[in-house]
Design a protein around this motif. Sequence first.
Motif, PDB file in Angstrom:
ATOM      1  N   GLU A 220       0.810  -1.109   0.124  1.00  0.00           N
ATOM      2  CA  GLU A 220       0.097   0.229   0.204  1.00  0.00           C
ATOM      3  C   GLU A 220       0.854   1.198   0.134  1.00  0.00           C
ATOM      4  O   GLU A 220       0.550   2.158  -0.900  1.00  0.00           O
ATOM      5  N   ASN A 221       2.068   1.379   0.654  1.00  0.00           N
ATOM      6  CA  ASN A 221       2.683   2.408   1.060  1.00  0.00           C
ATOM      7  C   ASN A 221       4.141   2.035   0.918  1.00  0.00           C
ATOM      8  O   ASN A 221       5.035   1.863   2.041  1.00  0.00           O
TER       9      ASN A 221
ATOM     10  N   SER B 128      -1.520   2.564   6.298  1.00  0.00           N
ATOM     11  CA  SER B 128      -2.063   3.303   7.075  1.00  0.00           C
ATOM     12  C   SER B 128      -2.704   2.683   8.376  1.00  0.00           C
ATOM     13  O   SER B 128      -3.139   1.396   8.210  1.00  0.00           O
ATOM     14  N   GLU B 129      -3.051   3.477   9.080  1.00  0.00           N
ATOM     15  CA  GLU B 129      -3.750   2.907  10.325  1.00  0.00           C
ATOM     16  C   GLU B 129      -5.044   2.507  10.063  1.00  0.00           C
ATOM     17  O   GLU B 129      -5.714   1.380  10.450  1.00  0.00           O
ATOM     18  N   GLN B 130      -5.673   3.229   9.088  1.00  0.00           N
ATOM     19  CA  GLN B 130      -7.166   3.006   8.726  1.00  0.00           C
ATOM     20  C   GLN B 130      -7.060   1.417   8.093  1.00  0.00           C
ATOM     21  O   GLN B 130      -7.898   0.662   8.134  1.00  0.00           O
ATOM     22  N   SER B 131      -6.107   1.138   7.305  1.00  0.00           N
ATOM     23  CA  SER B 131      -6.119  -0.009   6.148  1.00  0.00           C
ATOM     24  C   SER B 131      -5.765  -1.156   7.519  1.00  0.00           C
ATOM     25  O   SER B 131      -6.375  -2.443   7.078  1.00  0.00           O
TER      26      SER B 131
END
Length: 370
Positions: free
Chosen positions: A347-348, A354-357
């Motif tokens: 993703e990154n 991310s915390e959301q993912s």
Amino acid sequence: MHSILVSGGGLAGTALAHWLRRHGFAPTVVERAPGLRTGGQAVDVRGVALDVVGRMGLLERVRAARTRLRGMTVLDGEGNELHRSTEAVLSSGRLDSDDVEILREDLVRFLYELTADEAEFLHDDSVTALEETASGVHVTFERAPARTFDLVIGADGLYSNVRRLAFGPHADFLSHLDAHLAVFTADNFLGLADWELYTKDAGNAYVVYPARDNRELRVTFGFESGPLDLDHRDADAQRRLVAERMERFGWQREPMLEHLAAAEDFHFSAMAQVRMDHWSRGRVALVGDAGYCGSPLTGQGTSLALVGAYVLAEELSRADADHATAFAAYERRMRPFVTANQALATENPGAPASEQSMERAKWAMDLNAA
């Protein structure tokens, strides 16, 4: 009672053996190591995997053994402080989370102690051949006499021996992420007290944190690289390669090299994922890293293993050991969870997801849904 051979006595294999016995099967675990493996990095148990641990009756014990990091410091390649945080650490994420970071060897030991009297364990041995018949799988071992089992499950990691024998060469299923990782234990020569350090320079990086009441360090050293022409079992060649890369890093060069040379628990692996269209073939199936390794970049390998073991055993029980039905149901339930968690690694690029993912991925499974 149906007999099931589990190849691999790590997290996935030992957890699976426990659940198989709970459901009335007769599991045998074969493990290449002569005993429980020590060392290794801290691992994370998150989201639905904590529910699995709770159903095992181990949640209180696991929480009591969690790491106690208070924060982390980010350094440049020369050791100068760039940033510090008391909210999150690179190895496990937010410090105010209900998720648990625990040394891998502690979690394996807890699972083994729970399972040792329930399953047969064959240490210092491995599978050399599989021959499926209409009524079972004839298994040849390196040391033990050959035997026939109703089913065989590969829980033997990224370079799964069962996957190689039953499905094909490693190269057919490994998706490299252009990095490699080494982990080893060192004396706490940095004097860290419940505090993590992260430093990166020119494609090389360290994550270092204390363990065992700050008496020792767990050192994780990673470097960027495409696939390497190295035997995954040649620890000496791997150690030489890691030393060559560490030589290029100025920060704490000499003590790190000394501890690398002396480490008895050195572990090295490619950062890679296992991607397969199916996790079963006939009477053979895969669980955990053997079938769907997410790589350490996801931080979810342990959770995938624990949840996969639980679901596979449950589906075998529901299907009354009709392996074709059980394996299909296992894959149907697990595939969305695996897909969501494997996506965290890409993703990154170069940084955590991310915390959301992470929040979505760690809960992307309902244990109570059929």
